[in-house]
Design an enzyme around this catalytic site. Structure first.
Site, PDB file in Angstrom:
ATOM      1  N   CYS A 187       7.044   5.308  -2.255  1.00 41.19           N
ATOM      2  CA  CYS A 187       8.358   4.710  -2.086  1.00 41.19           C
ATOM      3  C   CYS A 187       9.167   4.860  -3.364  1.00 41.19           C
ATOM      4  O   CYS A 187       8.700   4.552  -4.446  1.00 41.19           O
ATOM      5  CB  CYS A 187       8.238   3.226  -1.738  1.00 41.19           C
ATOM      6  SG  CYS A 187       7.455   2.942  -0.153  1.00 41.19           S
ATOM      7  N   GLY A 216       0.791  -1.223   0.000  1.00 41.33           N
ATOM      8  CA  GLY A 216       0.000   0.000   0.000  1.00 41.33           C
ATOM      9  C   GLY A 216       0.820   1.268   0.000  1.00 41.33           C
ATOM     10  O   GLY A 216       0.297   2.346   0.208  1.00 41.33           O
ATOM     11  N   CYS A 217       2.134   1.175  -0.259  1.00 43.99           N
ATOM     12  CA  CYS A 217       2.962   2.368  -0.220  1.00 43.99           C
ATOM     13  C   CYS A 217       2.834   3.106  -1.532  1.00 43.99           C
ATOM     14  O   CYS A 217       3.015   2.521  -2.591  1.00 43.99           O
ATOM     15  CB  CYS A 217       4.416   1.990   0.027  1.00 43.99           C
ATOM     16  SG  CYS A 217       5.517   3.406   0.115  1.00 43.99           S
ATOM     17  N   GLY A 218       2.561   4.411  -1.470  1.00 41.37           N
ATOM     18  CA  GLY A 218       2.321   5.153  -2.690  1.00 41.37           C
ATOM     19  C   GLY A 218       3.481   5.980  -3.177  1.00 41.37           C
ATOM     20  O   GLY A 218       3.512   6.399  -4.320  1.00 41.37           O
TER      21      GLY A 218
END
Length: 278
Positions: free
Chosen positions: A116, A112-114
């Protein structure tokens, strides 16, 4: 070699405690694997995702991240099985690849990292044209869609670990749903599926089982989607971005209620911007 479908969940052994009593048994856990996205032979991103609907994911990611402008710019897409995960080989048009090389960055995404791997502030807010969709959504359809969405997630019901994004068509029906351990991934999968089936993004709404972050707003607006509705809250940045991009942003959509944050013109019965509605 084209990848065989991987299991979205697996059986694990657990020890359950209740009222001080332990009981050994089995449970289902959601799968999460590295997915490498390569464009014209060059690695661009490695994301952690559910190993389902990978073609949709790669297509949606390519579109919402502005790597390609149109589906036709994706000339070939192949999913290859590796011991450590899945490799997606994407061939894109020469002009898109040239642009990608100019802003190329390495991304290693946690679930769910937008952001990185983003190297500069200028990469966070790429230029996106304001949304021009004229679609209207009835409040009851929007509220019912979120309730139906929660009840229509097989992987979430099995594991309790996934998000979902779904398409609410112009008739107020949920027609397509995608799940993933990452909320951004679920949205990309949905958008990829809709693009591959020729859906007109200006005719409906997207509903999501997560908070509405600025990245989610950007992805929706980039596709010309007029309405983004979340079961949870948006961030301040998401609200400001929705206002600037002329996107209708709804949060806390539950039975008989929702909160409107931006874009009142696409919600039937809202004549002015207001904080809450029935």
């Amino acid at each position: 070699m084209t990848a065989m479908p991987r299991m979205a969940a697996d059986t694990v052994m657990v020890e359950r405690w209740s009222d001080g009593v332990a009981e050994t048994g089995s449970d289902m856990a959601a799968a999460e694997i590295p997915v490498s996205l390569e464009y014209n032979g060059i690695s661009h991103a490695v994301m952690l995702a559910s190993p389902t609907d990978i073609e949709d994911f790669a297509t949606g990611f390519s579109l919402t991240e502005g790597i390609v402008d149109h589906l036709r710019h994706i000339q070939d897409l192949e999913v290859v099985e590796r011991d450590e995960g899945l490799q997606v080989r994407i061939t894109i048009a020469a002009e898109c690849f040239h642009r990608l090389k100019l802003r190329r960055r390495s991304m290693a995404g946690r679930t769910g990292c937008g952001l990185c791997g983003t190297e500069s502030l200028s990469q966070v807010f790429r230029p996106i044209a304001p949304v021009t969709a004229r679609s209207m959504v009835a409040p009851r359809d929007l509220q019912q869609a979120l309730e139906d969405l929660v009840a229509s997630q097989p992987l979430q019901h099995l594991t309790g670990a996934t998000h979902a994004a779904a398409w609410l068509d112009g008739a107020g029906r949920l027609t397509v749903l995608r799940e993933d351990v990452g909320r951004h991934n679920a949205l990309d999968k949905l958008i990829g599926c809709l693009a591959r089936t020729g859906t007109d993004f200006s005719t409906g709404a997207v509903v999501i089982t997560s908070r509405a972050s600025s990245e989610m707003v950007q992805k929706a607006a980039a596709m010309g989607i007029g309405v983004l509705a979340a079961i949870s809250a948006p961030t301040v940045l998401a609200i400001r971005m929705a206002e600037q991009l002329n996107l209708t942003l709804v949060g806390f959509a539950r039975r008989n209620r929702h909160v409107l944050y931006a874009g009142a013109q696409r919600i039937a019965g809202h004549s002015t911007r207001q904080g809450a509605a029935s």
